[in-house]
Design an enzyme around this catalytic site. Structure first.
Site, PDB file in Angstrom:
ATOM      1  CB  ALA A  57      -1.106  -0.002   0.536  1.00  0.00           C
ATOM      2  CG  ASP A 243      -3.596  -3.898   1.035  1.00  0.00           C
ATOM      3  OD1 ASP A 243      -2.383  -3.354  -0.059  1.00  0.00           O
ATOM      4  OD2 ASP A 243      -3.403  -4.942   1.757  1.00  0.00           O
TER       5      ASP A 243
HETATM    6  O1  MRU Z   1      -0.610  -6.898  -3.593  1.00  0.00           O
HETATM    7  P1  MRU Z   1       0.341  -6.148  -2.679  1.00  0.00           P
HETATM    8  O2  MRU Z   1       1.578  -7.371  -2.550  1.00  0.00           O
HETATM    9  O3  MRU Z   1       0.449  -5.358  -3.216  1.00  0.00           O
HETATM   10  O4  MRU Z   1      -0.533  -6.424  -1.038  1.00  0.00           O
HETATM   11  C1  MRU Z   1      -0.491  -5.639  -0.205  1.00  0.00           C
HETATM   12  C2  MRU Z   1       0.351  -6.442   0.837  1.00  0.00           C
HETATM   13  O5  MRU Z   1       0.937  -7.024   0.925  1.00  0.00           O
HETATM   14  C3  MRU Z   1      -0.307  -6.449   1.858  1.00  0.00           C
HETATM   15  O6  MRU Z   1      -1.655  -6.587   1.716  1.00  0.00           O
HETATM   16  C4  MRU Z   1       0.548  -5.574   3.114  1.00  0.00           C
HETATM   17  O7  MRU Z   1      -0.003  -6.398   3.818  1.00  0.00           O
HETATM   18  C5  MRU Z   1       0.102  -3.679   3.015  1.00  0.00           C
HETATM   19  S1  MRU Z   1       1.075  -3.445   2.139  1.00  0.00           S
HETATM   20  C6  MRU Z   1       1.616  -2.181   3.690  1.00  0.00           C
END
Ligand code: MRU
Length: 373
Positions: A57, A243
């Site tokens: 995120a 996210d």
């Molecule tokens: O699909 P991504 O890799 O962009 O997903 C994001 C993540 O890695 C997570 O869900 C995460 O825990 C939050 S991002 C700080």
């Protein structure tokens, strides 16, 4: 973050900008090779977000801010009206990359807001400054999350995390990994269970790599092994990132987070979400209103890694033509969450009041009645 590349220590960020060029650690290639990729205009930056050169995120929020900065520089010689048209089109291109993480949309909006006043050259300066602020604020927020979250950790704790919410996902100290890093730096004995996080393997490829870089003890486990370790009393707490967090505390995070939260609830294991205000979306009332990205089903039917030339490649696991679905995130209902680790400290129930108090803008009251979480 400090990384060791070919025996040499380097200090790098997941994403940064040098004039008109956005630079990113190519996370598709980790942990097998550490490469920096150059994105020369906002369209290339949008592509890099979409195909997940960078991800997480915070990192995609920063990338989107820098994409807006690129667009501003690209249009700097245009008259005001054309400049704004170009900027709005770039904003749409960046928003169209990945729908779930709140940071991306907030970063684009912040940059657009910075373009509301002055002549074009002033707007350009404002956007460039705003994009840098987003990055700096993120770094500060992760440091505050580290300190607040470390207070929850006791010496000898075994902590389970899902996906990658480290420095590559949220620039600075990361979110879920920030309290763990802090506890380790304070000399605590901490151990991390790392879920592999199919289908894209962010746990196996990135979290394990980040922990290894910092010498924090961990073990990589298959996603479906988390319940086993919970049941055996080998998990003291769960910390995940986020996210998008809805106003009532429902939290979208990487697919598989929900079932880890249910497992933690069943086994009376504290389940905490680490995320700053940039990920909290008070305009989204509940988790049901969060758009969940659905990605190419081939990520499920195939496995990927690097080929002998060091290029990303895939191998097919399921039979050709196998029907598959690939939601990238799920929503953990607030009732399974003990609390949030934020840059303003630990947030416990009632979440909605705390969120409005800490992150609401003046004059933006809850538009619905609080019904408890
Ligand atoms: O699909 P991504 O890799 O962009 O997903 C994001 C993540 O890695 C997570 O869900 C995460 O825990 C939050 S991002 C700080």
């Amino acid at each position: 973050m400090k990384v060791k590349v070919d025996g040499e220590e380097r200090d790098v960020l997941a994403v940064w900008r040098e004039r008109g060029v956005v630079k990113m650690v190519d996370q598709r290639k980790l942990p097998h090779s550490f490469e920096i990729i150059d994105l020369n205009d906002h369209k290339e930056t949008a592509w890099a977000i979409k195909v997940m050169v960078t991800r997480g995120a915070g990192s995609i929020g920063c990338a989107a801010g820098f994409g807006m900065a690129q667009a501003a520089l690209e249009a700097a010689d245009l008259p005001d009206e054309e400049f704004m048209a170009y900027l709005n089109e770039a904003a749409d291109t960046l928003r169209d990359t990945r729908p779930t993480a709140a940071n991306l949309f907030k970063a684009v909006d912040k940059c657009l807001k910075a373009s509301e006043w002055g002549k074009v050259s002033v707007k350009v300066e404002g956007i460039l400054r705003e994009a840098e602020y987003i990055l700096k604020d993120d770094i500060k927020a992760t440091e505050a999350i580290a300190k607040a979250g470390a207070k929850l950790i006791k010496d000898g704790f075994k902590i389970l995390t899902h996906c990658n919410a480290g420095a590559l996902a949220y620039i600075g100290m990361g979110t879920a990994l920030a309290p763990i890093r802090q506890a380790h730096r304070e000399g605590m004995d901490v151990f991390v269970w790392v879920n592999e996080t199919r289908p894209r393997g962010q746990g196996a490829r990135i979290t394990a790599w980040e922990l290894e870089q910092e010498g924090i003890p961990y073990a990589l486990i298959a996603d479906n092994a988390a319940g086993y370790f919970m049941q055996r009393g080998e998990v003291d707490m769960v910390i995940v990132g986020a996210d998008r967090i809805a106003a009532n505390g429902d939290t979208a995070n990487k697919i598989g987070t929900y079932e880890k939260a249910v497992g933690a609830f069943e086994n009376k294991i504290p389940f905490w979400v680490a995320a700053p205000g940039m990920t909290i979306d008070l305009q989204t009332k509940t988790g049901g209103d969060i758009e969940i990205e659905e990605r190419d089903p081939r990520e499920v039917t195939e496995m990927w890694g690097l080929n002998e030339e060091g290029e990303p490649t895939t191998i097919r696991v399921a039979a050709e033509g196998t029907n598959a679905r690939n939601p990238a995130f799920d929503v953990t209902p607030a009732k399974f969450i003990n609390g949030f680790i934020t840059e303003h400290g630990l947030v416990e129930r009632p979440f909605i009041e705390a969120f409005y108090w800490l992150f609401g803008q003046p004059g933006l009251p809850p538009s619905f009645k609080y019904a408890g979480t």
